[in-house]
Structure formats: structure tokens, C-alpha cells
Motif scaffolding. Sequence first.
Motif, PDB file in Angstrom:
ATOM      1  N   ALA A  59       0.821  -1.218   0.086  1.00  0.00           N
ATOM      2  CA  ALA A  59       0.029  -0.067   0.217  1.00  0.00           C
ATOM      3  C   ALA A  59       1.147   1.342   0.089  1.00  0.00           C
ATOM      4  O   ALA A  59       0.698   1.961  -0.751  1.00  0.00           O
ATOM      5  CB  ALA A  59      -0.756   0.025   1.402  1.00  0.00           C
ATOM      6  N   THR A 118       2.054   1.199  -3.133  1.00  0.00           N
ATOM      7  CA  THR A 118       1.090   2.415  -4.335  1.00  0.00           C
ATOM      8  C   THR A 118       0.691   3.623  -4.181  1.00  0.00           C
ATOM      9  O   THR A 118       0.320   4.594  -5.126  1.00  0.00           O
ATOM     10  CB  THR A 118       0.260   1.552  -4.034  1.00  0.00           C
ATOM     11  OG1 THR A 118       0.354   0.326  -4.595  1.00  0.00           O
ATOM     12  CG2 THR A 118      -1.073   1.441  -5.744  1.00  0.00           C
ATOM     13  N   ALA A 119       0.764   4.507  -3.037  1.00  0.00           N
ATOM     14  CA  ALA A 119       0.583   5.403  -2.804  1.00  0.00           C
ATOM     15  C   ALA A 119       1.666   6.431  -3.619  1.00  0.00           C
ATOM     16  O   ALA A 119       1.539   7.697  -3.449  1.00  0.00           O
ATOM     17  CB  ALA A 119       0.332   5.441  -1.038  1.00  0.00           C
ATOM     18  N   VAL A 133      -5.214   4.979  -0.201  1.00  0.00           N
ATOM     19  CA  VAL A 133      -5.066   3.739  -0.781  1.00  0.00           C
ATOM     20  C   VAL A 133      -6.118   2.353   0.053  1.00  0.00           C
ATOM     21  O   VAL A 133      -7.423   1.710  -1.025  1.00  0.00           O
ATOM     22  CB  VAL A 133      -3.638   3.522  -0.690  1.00  0.00           C
ATOM     23  CG1 VAL A 133      -3.501   1.508  -1.323  1.00  0.00           C
ATOM     24  CG2 VAL A 133      -3.159   4.009  -1.811  1.00  0.00           C
ATOM     25  N   TYR A 134      -5.724   3.041   1.554  1.00  0.00           N
ATOM     26  CA  TYR A 134      -6.745   2.213   2.291  1.00  0.00           C
ATOM     27  C   TYR A 134      -8.223   2.272   1.774  1.00  0.00           C
ATOM     28  O   TYR A 134      -8.871   1.277   2.179  1.00  0.00           O
ATOM     29  CB  TYR A 134      -6.192   1.799   3.627  1.00  0.00           C
ATOM     30  CG  TYR A 134      -5.068   1.370   3.695  1.00  0.00           C
ATOM     31  CD1 TYR A 134      -5.167  -0.009   3.911  1.00  0.00           C
ATOM     32  CD2 TYR A 134      -3.919   1.764   3.787  1.00  0.00           C
ATOM     33  CE1 TYR A 134      -4.205  -0.577   3.806  1.00  0.00           C
ATOM     34  CE2 TYR A 134      -2.813   1.541   4.662  1.00  0.00           C
ATOM     35  CZ  TYR A 134      -2.255   0.361   4.063  1.00  0.00           C
ATOM     36  OH  TYR A 134      -1.735  -0.694   4.759  1.00  0.00           O
ATOM     37  N   SER A 151      -9.635   3.511  -2.657  1.00  0.00           N
ATOM     38  CA  SER A 151      -8.725   3.406  -3.748  1.00  0.00           C
ATOM     39  C   SER A 151      -9.867   1.765  -4.382  1.00  0.00           C
ATOM     40  O   SER A 151      -9.934   2.092  -5.587  1.00  0.00           O
ATOM     41  CB  SER A 151      -7.387   2.624  -3.483  1.00  0.00           C
ATOM     42  OG  SER A 151      -8.076   1.491  -2.907  1.00  0.00           O
ATOM     43  N   VAL A 211      -2.264  -1.525 -11.471  1.00  0.00           N
ATOM     44  CA  VAL A 211      -1.925   0.279 -11.373  1.00  0.00           C
ATOM     45  C   VAL A 211      -1.725   1.228 -11.952  1.00  0.00           C
ATOM     46  O   VAL A 211      -1.781   1.827 -12.461  1.00  0.00           O
ATOM     47  CB  VAL A 211      -1.192   0.031  -9.796  1.00  0.00           C
ATOM     48  CG1 VAL A 211      -1.124   2.032 -10.020  1.00  0.00           C
ATOM     49  CG2 VAL A 211      -1.582  -0.609  -8.865  1.00  0.00           C
TER      50      VAL A 211
END
Length: 61
Positions: free
Chosen positions: A8, A11-12, A22-23, A26, A51
Motif C-alpha cells: 500500500a 502504491t501510494a 489507498v486503504y 482506492s 495499477v
Amino acid sequence: MDRRYMDARETAAFLNMSLSWVYRDSARCGLRGYKFGSGRNAKIQFEVNEVKRWADQRRMP
């Protein structure tokens, strides 16, 4: 086919978004993660190609 995953935090950073986004948001926006493990120790991971594809679909005309 070799699948690569980002956690995560990665990804952020890749999307230049906050970790809380993200948590929290998303999945609602169509970026679905994978849950590895169970309970409190479960890790949310995102496939790198998914992604990138998700980000490309949001490109403004």
C-alpha cells in the motif's frame, strides 16, 4: 507470467496519493487490491500492471 506486487505504501507513492486514500478509497475508485494473509496481519498488495493500467484509464483528454 510473472506478477509483481506493490504494498500500500509503494502504491501510494507511485500514484502520488496518501496512504489513507489507498486503504480507504482506492477500491471505491476501481483500484482493487489483493489481501495476503488473514486477520490483523493481512497485507494489502496491488499488482503493478493493474495499477499502471488503472492510472492510464484516468488520463484526461
